[in-house]
Structures are given as C-alpha cells and as structure tokens.
Design an enzyme around this catalytic site. Structure first.
Site, PDB file in Angstrom:
ATOM      1  N   GLU A  86       0.838  -1.184   0.000  1.00  0.00           N
ATOM      2  CA  GLU A  86       0.000   0.000   0.000  1.00  0.00           C
ATOM      3  C   GLU A  86       0.885   1.251   0.000  1.00  0.00           C
ATOM      4  O   GLU A  86       1.713   1.441   0.885  1.00  0.00           O
ATOM      5  CB  GLU A  86      -0.880  -0.052   1.260  1.00  0.00           C
TER       6      GLU A  86
ATOM      7  N   ASP B 239      -0.771  -1.401   6.019  1.00  0.00           N
ATOM      8  CA  ASP B 239      -0.684  -0.845   7.376  1.00  0.00           C
ATOM      9  C   ASP B 239      -1.594  -1.628   8.317  1.00  0.00           C
ATOM     10  O   ASP B 239      -2.639  -2.104   7.916  1.00  0.00           O
ATOM     11  CB  ASP B 239      -1.131   0.623   7.390  1.00  0.00           C
TER      12      ASP B 239
ATOM     13  N   ASP C  58      -3.686  -0.691  10.343  1.00  0.00           N
ATOM     14  CA  ASP C  58      -4.747   0.176  10.884  1.00  0.00           C
ATOM     15  C   ASP C  58      -6.009  -0.001  10.058  1.00  0.00           C
ATOM     16  O   ASP C  58      -6.080  -0.872   9.192  1.00  0.00           O
ATOM     17  CB  ASP C  58      -4.283   1.639  10.903  1.00  0.00           C
TER      18      ASP C  58
ATOM     19  N   ASP D 290      -7.447   1.886   7.766  1.00  0.00           N
ATOM     20  CA  ASP D 290      -7.266   2.096   6.334  1.00  0.00           C
ATOM     21  C   ASP D 290      -6.578   0.911   5.691  1.00  0.00           C
ATOM     22  O   ASP D 290      -6.946   0.466   4.613  1.00  0.00           O
ATOM     23  CB  ASP D 290      -6.414   3.344   6.092  1.00  0.00           C
TER      24      ASP D 290
END
Ligand code: 0RA
Length: 649
Positions: A437, A515, A517, A519
């Site tokens: 990403e 990541d 998280d 997102d």
C-alpha cells in the site's frame, strides 16, 4: 372539572414549559419538519395522518379521511380510539392538551406501544399545532365529544365536552401559519392524494379518502374532486399499480408478509419483460429513497435463493461464466416494507435505513417466500432463470468486447509495470511479490527486501472496489492492470473471459502488505475482494498471503523487541522490568527498511497468513452480501478465513 383554581395554577405553570418547546418549534421549524417550503407544508398533513395510521396499525381504526378546505386548512378524521382526554397525572391537564401542546409528548404515553409509523415524521401533532395559526381538535370518546382550540400552539380554553356521541375517533382541523410558511400555504391535491394512495397500499384494509373542497366536480358523489383508496392485498396491488404499463413475465405476484426476529417484513415482487430494475423500499411507511439494510437484505435473499435454485436446476451448467447479482434483478419490480421500532436513518436525505439487524430479517423472509414459490411454480421458476441467463449473457457480451480491447493493451504490449521492482530469480516457485500500500512504504520495502527472490509492487491508495464496479471498469483500472501484468497471468479463453491462466504465474507467493490500521485493513479487503472475484484460482492455489507487520516496538537501552499485540507488548515490557519506551507503529511507513525486513519480510522471522477459501459457497454468499456495504463484517470474514500459519517455519 372542578377545583378550577388549583387547576389553573398548575395549568399556567406547565404551560410556561410547554410554550418554551412550542416557541422553539416556531423559531426553528426546519428542525422539526425539514423545511418551510411546500415539502414542510405537506409534511404537516402527513404528521397528523401518521397518528391515525398508528391507530390503524394497532387495529383500532379502519377509516381515515383528509379534506382540503377552501381556505387551505386541512381536516383529518379517523375512527381510532380518540386522543385520551382524561387528566394527565403528571401534567395535571387533559391528556389531549398534553398531546397537542407538549413537544416530545409524541402521542403514546406508554412505552410498550411503540410508535412505528412515525420514523422521519413522528415529531408529534404538537408540532403541527405550533405551526398552525389555528387548530381545532375534536375527540369522540367515552360517549362524549370533546373539544379544544389553539392559536399558534396556545390553547384558547381547557378541554371541554360539547355533546354526546356513539362514535369514536379524532378529528383535527388546522390552518398552516403563513408567518411560518411564507412561500405558500397552498396545498397540492396531487401530492396529498399520491401519498394517501401510497399509505393505503402500505396499510391494507384501511380506507383512506381525500377530498378537495377547492375544486368542484359535479360527476363525483361529494360534488368535489376526491378519491377513496382501499387496498385489500397491500403491496401486491402496489406492485400491480407500479407495473401497470409493463408486461408481466410470471403468473403471480410473489409476496410475503410476516415477522422475522421481531421485525414485521412485507415484500411483493414480480418480473416483467423490461430490462430495468424497479425497487422501492419503506420503513414505517416512509419511502427510503436511499435504500439501506432492508433493501440489501432483500437483494441478498433474492440472489441467494435464485442462485441456489438455478444451480440445482442444472440450467446454468452450460453457462461458462458466473451469473451476477444484477442479472437476477433485470426486469424486477419489488417493494420492501418493514416496521422498525427505533429506525436509524442515514444518508444525504436521511432516507437510508442503517439498522443492521433488519438486513438478515428481510433476507431470511425473502429466501423463504421465494423458495416456496419456486417449488410450487416450476414453470415460473424456469422462466425467471431463463431471464436471468439472458441478462447475464447480454452483460457478458458487452463486457467481453471491452475485455478484448483491454487484453490487447494490458497483456500484449509486453513489459512489466514500471512500478514493479522485480526480483532476479527465474524460478516462479521460489519467487514472492509484495503488494504494498502506497509509494513510500513501497520504497521502504524495496530497500528492505531480498532482491534475489522478492519483488515489490506498490499500489496507489485504495484500489477499486470490484464488488461495486462493472467488470469493464475493473479491467480499465490502472492498479488492477498492473497486478495482472506483474503476476503474468492471463485472463480469458474463447468461452470464458474471466478464467485465469496460472501457467505463467511469475510468483508463487503473492503477499498483501498493508498498514496495521483501519485504512490498511480496508485496502487489504479491497485487494482480497478483487482476488476473490477475479483471481479465485490464485487463492484456491494457495498463492495468496497476508503479511503481518508488528504493532509495537518495545525498547530499553539497547534492548528492543517487537510486539504484534497488546498482550505481547505488556509481557515484553514486564520482562524488561518496566521503564521502557514503546513505539506504536501506525503504518509501514514508520518502520525503516531494516525493521521491515526483520519483522515482516524475512522468511526466518516473519509470519504470513495464508488466505484460503474453506467454503466457497459460504464465501460467495458473504462477499455478495457485503456488496456496497461497509468494511468491518467483510474484514471479519477474511480474518476467519485467513489461515494463521507461520508457513516458513
Ligand atoms: C395518544 C394516545 C393514544 C392515542 C392517540 C394519542 C391518538 C392520536 C391521534 C392523532 C390523530 N388521531 C389520533 N388517534 C389517537 C392512545 C389511546 C388509548 O390508549 O386509548
């Protein structure tokens, strides 16, 4: 009605509080009725009628009438229980006065009889009262006729008995205040009669009439323009009404009426010979233009059931491509109506139902009714499946043409995507590619990797949600084209444009690295959804993995250790005897190349999760269910289906 003095005292004390509320409605009318234009003006009528419909839904009322008077005042009348007139214990005034002058008194005082017709409306008759320069309430109850009048929400006198009656019910006449509705106070007969028709379809067995005393009609019984609506079969007749100009494809209107998980669900549907989808949904009699959970539940129920039937019928056997959700809804007209005790309305116009629990209720109801219908009407079932196949073929032909064009540009121009940092190893079974990403994390990964066998393909931001996109859009998408090219897989044979050819797969491990998280997990989901829908063979072949970057770095002096969750973090901190510094990694970008290699990419220490499809049909159901829905449940599915294994150990 004695003790005049004591009552008066209480009355005026209460009215101060009441007037504050009523004053607020007049100061901020839009907060209560949306706007002060024609919409809000008509909203006043809906508000009063909603209360009558409430009575009808409780089985207390079967006749409602609406009259537009010459002066644009409105008179509504119902044969319900009548607004209670007895002394309201807490307020010390007639319950009628409480209902008419207290904001938030709503209608019902007992919490048990939840108010379902309200919803977006349901602000209470007192709001109508506050926004009318005059209002008169007449109640027929307990053998008497009771009356009270108001001006701009203020009672002109205490509730009084004005005669005897054998009837029951409530009559309200109000005149909208032109100080509030400055633009116009002129009612539209069309608008009101359309709504009354709709209400009669949504509430079968209730007679709803409307009359316009501003317009004479010598032909009609009353001498005025007017209509009476009555629907015996409810939504079934609504569908017939909507599809009046279309050619029906099957013998009957399929319908269901029942309760699922305490949620009343009503559905009626039919197929016609057109190519359009015509879905309407209601919550508590309110048209939910933006759809929501009830509608997605309907779609899911329809698709699952028809798909199951089609599969078992063998009619799809010759079909070399998948039938999609849209294919099942071509030429479908349907109405979904649910009653929800505490509706959550979302969306731009607050007409999208958010309550999660409704989705499965509707879906279950539709599945059951449709399964029964298909079993009992094999001819219709065949006709529907044939229609679905035709729809799928038409869509397929259109897409295929586009894919051919795309394939030329994607596959044969040759060369690898510019963004791909390839590895030097030639044996695909030894090669890995990391889909990363973002460009910056991609840069770190590029530095940190072992370039002998690890390739990096950075993906820019969120990749296309393929559940929502038409196939040609998917093939036009840059990131997706890059994935195809980098992996070296080709799509499409003469018969099946989506079939994946894995012979030339350039990496036997495809690792999604995002990541840790929200997102990141969203992007992870989008990539997985793409793999699931467009490269299922890749998952089935066991080639897809998810990287697991650590969440924490625990340091003390020169000692440092990574942690993948809170428990691990605390254990490490404890073992260091406290006084540690803890770094929380919010994204891959916060790690340097060495850290990323150590924790996430080095086969000796990393943990990869292999993605598997344990139950393809269940997976399919869940993925399609999540079409257009939010991410968390999808993530849950992936989490459940990703086999957690240290495959390199
Ligand atoms: C409060 C309590 C009850 C009914 C109503 C209000 C009511 C309001 C309107 C407005 C128009 N028509 C209406 N009909 C009824 C419950 C009555 C009871 O428990 O007897």
């Amino acid at each position: 009605m004695s003790e005049e003095a004591g009552k008066k005292k209480k009355y005026s004390a209460d009215s101060i509080q009441a007037l504050e509320g009523m004053e607020h409605v007049r100061m901020r009318p839009s907060m209560y009725i949306g706007d002060v234009g024609p919409r809000g003006l008509h909203h006043l009528v809906y508000e009063v009628v909603d209360n009558s419909i409430d009575e009808a839904m409780g089985g207390h009322c079967d006749t409602i009438s609406v009259v537009i008077n010459e002066d644009n005042s409105i008179t509504t009348k119902d044969n319900g229980r009548g607004i209670p007139v007895d002394m309201h214990k807490k307020e010390g005034i007639s319950a009628l006065e409480v209902v008419m002058t207290k904001i938030g008194a709503g209608g019902k005082f007992d919490k048990d009889s939840y108010k379902v017709s309200g919803g977006l409306h349901g602000v209470g008759v007192s709001v109508v009262n506050a926004l009318s320069d005059s209002l008169k309430a007449t109640v027929y109850r307990d053998g008497k006729i009771w009356e009270q009048e108001y001006e701009r929400g203020k009672a002109l006198y205490p509730v009084k008995s004005v005669g005897e009656t054998t009837e029951r019910g409530t009559m309200v006449t109000f005149h909208p205040d032109d100080q509030i509705f400055e633009q116009t106070i002129e009612y539209s007969y069309e608008t009101l009669s359309n709504r009354m028709r709709e209400l009669s379809f949504l509430n079968k067995g209730v007679t709803i009439s409307i009359m316009d005393k501003r317009q004479k009609d010598p032909e009609s019984e009353t001498g005025y323009v007017g209509e009476t609506f009555y629907s015996d079969e409810g939504l079934k007749e609504f569908v017939t009404f909507l599809d009046g100009n279309r050619e029906q494809l099957i013998q009957n209107i399929i319908s269901i009426e029942g309760e699922k998980n305490g949620i009343p669900v009503e559905v009626a549907m039919v197929y016609n010979t057109s190519y359009t989808e015509n879905l309407h949904s209601y919550v508590n009699n309110i048209n939910t233009h933006e759809g929501g959970t009830h509608l997605s539940g309907f779609r899911r129920g329809l698709t699952t059931t028809l798909k199951k039937y089609a599969d078992s019928s063998g009619m799809l056997d010759k079909l070399k491509f998948e039938v999609q959700g849209d294919d099942f809804r071509e030429g479908l007209t349907a109405i979904v109506s649910v009653k929800v005790a505490e509706p959550q309305f979302e969306g731009q116009t607050k007409t999208k139902l958010g309550n999660r629990e409704v989705s499965s209720a509707v879906s279950q109801a539709v599945s059951e009714m449709l399964t029964d219908y298909l079993e009992e009407h094999p001819d219709d079932a065949k006709t529907i499946v044939q229609k679905v196949i035709l729809a799928a073929q038409a869509r397929h032909a259109a897409t295929k043409a586009r894919e051919m064009v795309q394939r030329k540009t994607v596959m044969s121009i040759g060369g690898l995507p510019g963004k791909l940092s390839d590895c030097s190893e030639q044996d695909p079974t030894l090669c890995e590619v990391f889909l990363v990403e973002g460009d910056s994390a991609g840069g770190t990964a590029k530095q940190g990797r072992d370039r002998n066998f690890q390739a990096i393909l950075p993906l820019r931001g969120k990749i296309l949600n393929v559940e929502k996109a038409m196939p040609h859009r998917v093939f036009e998408n840059e990131e997706i084209k890059n994935i195809y090219t980098a992996l070296g897989v080709t799509i499409g044979t003469e018969e099946d444009s989506k079939a994946l050819n894995l012979e030339k797969l350039r990496y036997h491990k495809v690792v999604i690295m995002c990541d840790a998280d929200v997102d990141g997990s969203h992007i992870e989901t989008l990539i997985l959804t793409f793999f699931y829908r467009y490269m299922r063979e890749l998952i089935e072949g066991g080639h897809v993995y998810i990287a697991t970057p650590p969440l924490y770095l625990v340091k003390k002096g020169t000692k440092k250790q990574y942690a993948w969750d809170e428990k691990e973090r605390d254990a490490i901190a404890d073992s260091y005897n406290g006084n540690v510094s803890i770094q929380r990694y919010k994204g891959l970008g916060e790690m340097n190349a060495e850290q990323l290699w150590d924790t996430t990419m080095n086969p000796e220490f990393r943990t990869l999760r292999q993605v598997s499809i344990e139950n393809a049909t269940e997976a399919d159901r869940i993925f399609s269910m999540l079409m257009g829905d939010e991410v968390p449940p999808r993530r849950e599915f992936i989490e459940k289906n990703a086999v957690y294994a240290n495959i390199d150990a």
